[in-house]
Write a protein that holds these residues in place. Structure first.
Motif, PDB file in Angstrom:
ATOM      1  N   ALA A   1     -31.763   1.805 -21.058  1.00 21.44           N
ATOM      2  CA  ALA A   1     -30.653   1.686 -22.011  1.00 21.44           C
ATOM      3  C   ALA A   1     -31.155   1.274 -23.391  1.00 21.44           C
ATOM      4  O   ALA A   1     -30.717   1.791 -24.414  1.00 21.44           O
ATOM      5  CB  ALA A   1     -29.628   0.679 -21.500  1.00 21.44           C
TER       6      ALA A   1
ATOM      7  N   GLU B   1     -21.984  -3.690 -17.564  1.00 18.96           N
ATOM      8  CA  GLU B   1     -20.822  -2.907 -17.123  1.00 18.96           C
ATOM      9  C   GLU B   1     -21.184  -2.015 -15.943  1.00 18.96           C
ATOM     10  O   GLU B   1     -20.366  -1.810 -15.042  1.00 18.96           O
ATOM     11  CB  GLU B   1     -20.278  -2.067 -18.280  1.00 18.96           C
ATOM     12  CG  GLU B   1     -19.541  -2.897 -19.332  1.00 18.96           C
ATOM     13  CD  GLU B   1     -19.201  -2.079 -20.567  1.00 18.96           C
ATOM     14  OE1 GLU B   1     -19.037  -0.852 -20.424  1.00 18.96           O
ATOM     15  OE2 GLU B   1     -19.112  -2.663 -21.663  1.00 18.96           O
ATOM     16  N   THR B   2     -22.402  -1.508 -15.982  1.00 21.76           N
ATOM     17  CA  THR B   2     -22.860  -0.668 -14.871  1.00 21.76           C
ATOM     18  C   THR B   2     -22.935  -1.479 -13.578  1.00 21.76           C
ATOM     19  O   THR B   2     -22.453  -1.051 -12.523  1.00 21.76           O
ATOM     20  CB  THR B   2     -24.257  -0.093 -15.182  1.00 21.76           C
ATOM     21  OG1 THR B   2     -24.170   0.683 -16.368  1.00 21.76           O
ATOM     22  CG2 THR B   2     -24.766   0.781 -14.047  1.00 21.76           C
TER      23      THR B   2
ATOM     24  N   LYS C   1     -22.066   5.098 -19.386  1.00 25.88           N
ATOM     25  CA  LYS C   1     -21.864   3.931 -20.265  1.00 25.88           C
ATOM     26  C   LYS C   1     -22.609   4.136 -21.588  1.00 25.88           C
ATOM     27  O   LYS C   1     -22.110   3.766 -22.651  1.00 25.88           O
ATOM     28  CB  LYS C   1     -22.379   2.643 -19.601  1.00 25.88           C
ATOM     29  CG  LYS C   1     -21.700   2.279 -18.304  1.00 25.88           C
ATOM     30  CD  LYS C   1     -20.287   1.790 -18.546  1.00 25.88           C
ATOM     31  CE  LYS C   1     -19.584   1.536 -17.204  1.00 25.88           C
ATOM     32  NZ  LYS C   1     -18.124   1.486 -17.331  1.00 25.88           N
ATOM     33  N   ILE C   2     -23.793   4.704 -21.512  1.00 21.65           N
ATOM     34  CA  ILE C   2     -24.576   4.934 -22.736  1.00 21.65           C
ATOM     35  C   ILE C   2     -23.867   5.956 -23.620  1.00 21.65           C
ATOM     36  O   ILE C   2     -23.752   5.776 -24.835  1.00 21.65           O
ATOM     37  CB  ILE C   2     -26.011   5.390 -22.398  1.00 21.65           C
ATOM     38  CG1 ILE C   2     -26.790   4.236 -21.750  1.00 21.65           C
ATOM     39  CG2 ILE C   2     -26.751   5.857 -23.654  1.00 21.65           C
ATOM     40  CD1 ILE C   2     -28.162   4.623 -21.224  1.00 21.65           C
TER      41      ILE C   2
ATOM     42  N   ALA D   1     -24.164  -2.413 -21.716  1.00 22.93           N
ATOM     43  CA  ALA D   1     -24.052  -1.197 -20.909  1.00 22.93           C
ATOM     44  C   ALA D   1     -24.523  -1.465 -19.481  1.00 22.93           C
ATOM     45  O   ALA D   1     -23.907  -1.012 -18.506  1.00 22.93           O
ATOM     46  CB  ALA D   1     -24.858  -0.063 -21.540  1.00 22.93           C
TER      47      ALA D   1
ATOM     48  N   ASP E   1     -20.687   6.515 -23.679  1.00 16.48           N
ATOM     49  CA  ASP E   1     -19.523   5.819 -24.255  1.00 16.48           C
ATOM     50  C   ASP E   1     -19.935   4.998 -25.464  1.00 16.48           C
ATOM     51  O   ASP E   1     -19.244   4.986 -26.484  1.00 16.48           O
ATOM     52  CB  ASP E   1     -18.896   4.865 -23.218  1.00 16.48           C
ATOM     53  CG  ASP E   1     -18.135   5.623 -22.146  1.00 16.48           C
ATOM     54  OD1 ASP E   1     -17.897   6.840 -22.346  1.00 16.48           O
ATOM     55  OD2 ASP E   1     -17.787   5.006 -21.124  1.00 16.48           O
ATOM     56  N   THR E   2     -21.037   4.279 -25.325  1.00 16.40           N
ATOM     57  CA  THR E   2     -21.503   3.419 -26.418  1.00 16.40           C
ATOM     58  C   THR E   2     -21.846   4.264 -27.642  1.00 16.40           C
ATOM     59  O   THR E   2     -21.453   3.941 -28.761  1.00 16.40           O
ATOM     60  CB  THR E   2     -22.757   2.622 -25.993  1.00 16.40           C
ATOM     61  OG1 THR E   2     -22.468   1.933 -24.783  1.00 16.40           O
ATOM     62  CG2 THR E   2     -23.164   1.635 -27.065  1.00 16.40           C
TER      63      THR E   2
ATOM     64  N   LEU F   1     -24.737   4.398 -15.497  1.00 15.26           N
ATOM     65  CA  LEU F   1     -25.348   3.913 -16.737  1.00 15.26           C
ATOM     66  C   LEU F   1     -25.343   5.002 -17.816  1.00 15.26           C
ATOM     67  O   LEU F   1     -25.056   4.724 -18.980  1.00 15.26           O
ATOM     68  CB  LEU F   1     -26.771   3.412 -16.472  1.00 15.26           C
ATOM     69  CG  LEU F   1     -27.528   2.887 -17.703  1.00 15.26           C
ATOM     70  CD1 LEU F   1     -26.782   1.722 -18.352  1.00 15.26           C
ATOM     71  CD2 LEU F   1     -28.939   2.454 -17.336  1.00 15.26           C
TER      72      LEU F   1
END
Lengths: 60, 192
Positions: free
Chosen positions: B20, B36-37, B65-66, B33, B68-69, B62
């Motif tokens: 990440a 949250e994962t 999430k990445i 991230a 999304d970020t 993950l």
């Protein structure tokens, strides 16, 4: 005849989009006679394989 | 919570965090991230046949999430901000190609031998990571969206606001830089 510089651009882009017939033909001809670019093309394949391995956390 | 699974999560955490961090280049965002994962993993009730399928599942969470970020923070990755990355491009081109666009004799790409043998060595991955880190930030971001997150060019365009042709140029710059760094620091040396 393609320059090596242009050939490297196409060797990258063939991983991201379908090349046109003319581009494919020009590139095929170029790597046939250019050892450096022939190696470069193999290197692109290795890069992709390495990224795939790394991206699955297999290479850490 | 199955204690085995808990210890497995703990064992994978540093790898997830490195993955990440490399992509977000922001320790705080990477930490978030991964948190949250792990949270999603703890609350999920999936059953897995094997350790590797569990790991694959974690990585896919993950990845999302990445993305999304990136989505929330990188609208500003415009063509003009990518231009900041261009400064080194001419230098690299001059080092690699002559005026007619042919390889300089000293820079002609060599044979890399058996890549699998390199992939088996931890040292190779350290060099690989260092080379990724050396790419200009935005170039690296686009490259990793393509190669690690598996996004197509159109999706990258949508997320970053750059054009397809710009995206192809950036990906080419990233690959050129990365293979040159690997050739110099690994394949041409004692690594293979």
């Amino acid at each position: 005849m393609l320059s090596c510089q242009r050939a490297t651009e196409l060797m990258s882009q063939e991983q991201d989009r379908p090349l046109s017939l003319a581009e494919r033909f020009g590139l095929r001809l170029h790597v046939l006679i250019c050892a450096g670019c022939n190696n470069y093309r193999r290197q692109m394949a290795v890069l992709r394989a390495a990224c795939r391995r790394f991206g699955s956390l297999g290479g850490q | 919570m199955d204690p085995d699974r808990q210890s497995e999560l703990n064992a994978l955490r540093p790898d997830l965090l490195r993955f990440a961090r490399l992509q977000l280049r922001d320790a705080g965002a990477a930490e978030d991230a991964v948190q949250e994962t792990l949270l999603a993993a703890l609350t999920g009730s999936h059953r897995f046949e094997s350790r590797s399928s569990y790991k694959t599942w974690l990585i896919s969470i993950l990845r999302n999430k990445i993305v999304d970020t990136i989505r929330s923070q990188s609208r500003e990755l415009s063509a003009s901000s990518l231009a900041d990355d261009d400064a080194g491009d001419d230098l690299l081109d001059d080092a690699l190609f002559d005026r007619r666009g042919h390889w300089q004799a000293s820079a002609r790409p060599g044979r890399w031998g058996d890549p699998e043998a390199s992939f088996e060595q931890q040292q190779f991955w350290n060099v690989f990571e260092a080379c990724l880190d050396r790419l200009p930030a935005k170039t690296a971001r686009v490259f990793m969206m393509r190669e690690f997150l598996g996004l197509e060019t159109e999706e990258i365009c949508k997320e970053t606001g750059i054009s397809s042709s710009n995206c192809w140029v950036v990906l080419h710059r990233a690959r050129l830089g990365l293979r040159t760094c690997l050739e110099t620091n690994w394949f041409a040396g004692a690594g293979t």
